[in-house]
Enzyme design. Structure first.
Site, mmCIF file in Angstrom:
data_model
loop_
_atom_site.group_PDB
_atom_site.id
_atom_site.type_symbol
_atom_site.label_atom_id
_atom_site.label_comp_id
_atom_site.label_asym_id
_atom_site.label_seq_id
_atom_site.Cartn_x
_atom_site.Cartn_y
_atom_site.Cartn_z
ATOM 1 N N LYS A 53 0.839 -1.202 0.000
ATOM 2 C CA LYS A 53 0.000 0.000 0.000
ATOM 3 C C LYS A 53 0.874 1.252 0.000
ATOM 4 O O LYS A 53 0.592 2.232 -0.693
ATOM 5 C CB LYS A 53 -0.940 -0.011 1.213
ATOM 6 N N GLN A 97 -4.799 -2.065 9.570
ATOM 7 C CA GLN A 97 -4.736 -3.391 8.962
ATOM 8 C C GLN A 97 -5.329 -4.450 9.889
ATOM 9 O O GLN A 97 -5.015 -4.488 11.082
ATOM 10 C CB GLN A 97 -3.272 -3.721 8.610
ATOM 11 N N ASP A 120 -10.893 2.391 4.243
ATOM 12 C CA ASP A 120 -11.268 0.988 4.010
ATOM 13 C C ASP A 120 -12.772 0.798 3.884
ATOM 14 O O ASP A 120 -13.234 -0.275 3.507
ATOM 15 C CB ASP A 120 -10.784 0.127 5.189
HETATM 16 N N1 GUN Z 1 -7.016 -7.462 5.985
HETATM 17 C C1 GUN Z 1 -7.323 -8.160 4.851
HETATM 18 N N2 GUN Z 1 -7.838 -7.340 3.925
HETATM 19 C C2 GUN Z 1 -7.860 -6.110 4.475
HETATM 20 C C3 GUN Z 1 -8.284 -4.835 4.000
HETATM 21 O O1 GUN Z 1 -8.769 -4.657 2.884
HETATM 22 N N3 GUN Z 1 -8.131 -3.806 4.873
HETATM 23 C C4 GUN Z 1 -7.618 -3.973 6.121
HETATM 24 N N4 GUN Z 1 -7.526 -2.903 6.906
HETATM 25 N N5 GUN Z 1 -7.234 -5.133 6.583
HETATM 26 C C5 GUN Z 1 -7.350 -6.197 5.772
#
Ligand code: GUN
Length: 289
Positions: A53, A97, A120
């Site tokens: 990211k 995350q 998100d």
């Molecule tokens: N863990 C797995 N996929 C994601 C996601 O799209 N966002 C976040 N914050 N954690 C994740």
């Protein structure tokens, strides 16, 4: 013959579009979009996701900040850090995350994020907006899946769509988006307690597999001409490779692909689209601020 849906190619196109928009913002004297990511602990997949990211941000000209904490931090400490991000006017959007260590409530954390910075799209307010079709941040993976389907011109109106897996971050939200006006699919959401999963999947024109069980979708479950979207990214041991593992999807690609009209590979299908969705959400945060 089947078409492999190339998430890398589509995500590269979208990154170009975003990069051009960032240049335009800067030319107009606006601030550089800034995405922050919070990572707690050292889970291998999470570290990779978050590092990717950060890389994506650099590629499109965003500023990014990575906040890394030990997995023994308290919930109260994490909530304070989130409050600081909410208050930081330089940060347009941020993510925490998942998964978090067991002693920290994911729901509490998600609810503490300012919905206006919820890149998100996990906050109940944004989930609620999505439910009733109001504009807002969409969860990154479902958003990426819908974009892939649209950009490949895949027909969804009136089609039977089987979503396998009811997680809050993929299965359930994508089931809602697929049934919304404009997508107009007839959606069945399948989960671990569903009876006759194979029979239901066999009736589907579109299969979205998001359970995290390598090779779960086998050729005998897939009708001729189906569209198959594979969201699985389980790490399985792969001796002799540099990392020692490979990513395995939820679909037995080799045997399923010949029956499909369209299919996403793992890796290189949905994954890159998830990442690019986050950039799109951040850009929207900038536009709204
Ligand atoms: N863990 C797995 N996929 C994601 C996601 O799209 N966002 C976040 N914050 N954690 C994740």
């Amino acid at each position: 013959m089947y078409t492999i849906i190339d998430g890398r190619k589509v995500s590269a196109e979208i990154k170009q579009e975003i990069g051009a928009e960032v240049k335009e913002l800067i030319r107009k004297g606006k601030k550089v979009p800034h995405l922050a990511a919070v990572l707690v602990g050292n889970d291998g997949s999470s570290v990779t996701y978050v590092n990717n990211k950060v890389k994506d941000c650099a590629e499109v000209g965003f500023k990014s900040t990575l906040l890394r904490y030990d997995d023994n931090i308290t919930e109260a400490f994490l909530l304070e850090r989130i409050a600081a991000l909410n208050a930081d006017s330089d940060v347009d959007g941020f993510i925490v995350q998942l998964p978090l260590p067991g002693h920290i409530s994911e729901n509490k954390v998600i609810e503490s994020i300012d919905p206006a910075k919820d890149a998100d799209g996990f906050h109940p307010e944004n989930i609620g907006r999505m439910m009733i079709g109001l504009p807002g941040y969409l969860p990154a993976t479902p958003y990426g899946i819908i974009e892939l389907i649209k950009r490949y011109g895949i027909q969804t109106t009136g089609k039977n769509c089987a979503v396998i897996g009811r997680s809050n971050i993929v299965g359930r939200p994508v089931s809602i988006l697929m049934s919304q006006k404009g997508m107009d699919a007839t959606v069945t959401l399948l989960h671990s307690k569903t009876r006759n999963i194979k029979d239901i999947v066999r009736e589907a024109d579109i299969i979205i597999a998001a359970i995290g069980s390598p090779g779960f979708v086998t050729a005998d479950m897939v009708r001729e001409g189906a569209v198959v979207i594979d969201v699985g990214t389980t790490r399985v041991p792969a001796p002799g490779t540099k990392s020692g593992f490979r990513l395995a999807g939820d679909v037995d690609f080799e045997n399923v692909a010949p029956k499909c009209s369209f299919i996403t590979p793992v890796p290189g299908g949905v994954g890159p689209m998830t990442r690019v969705s986050l950039l799109r959400n951040t850009l929207m945060a900038v536009r709204l601020s």
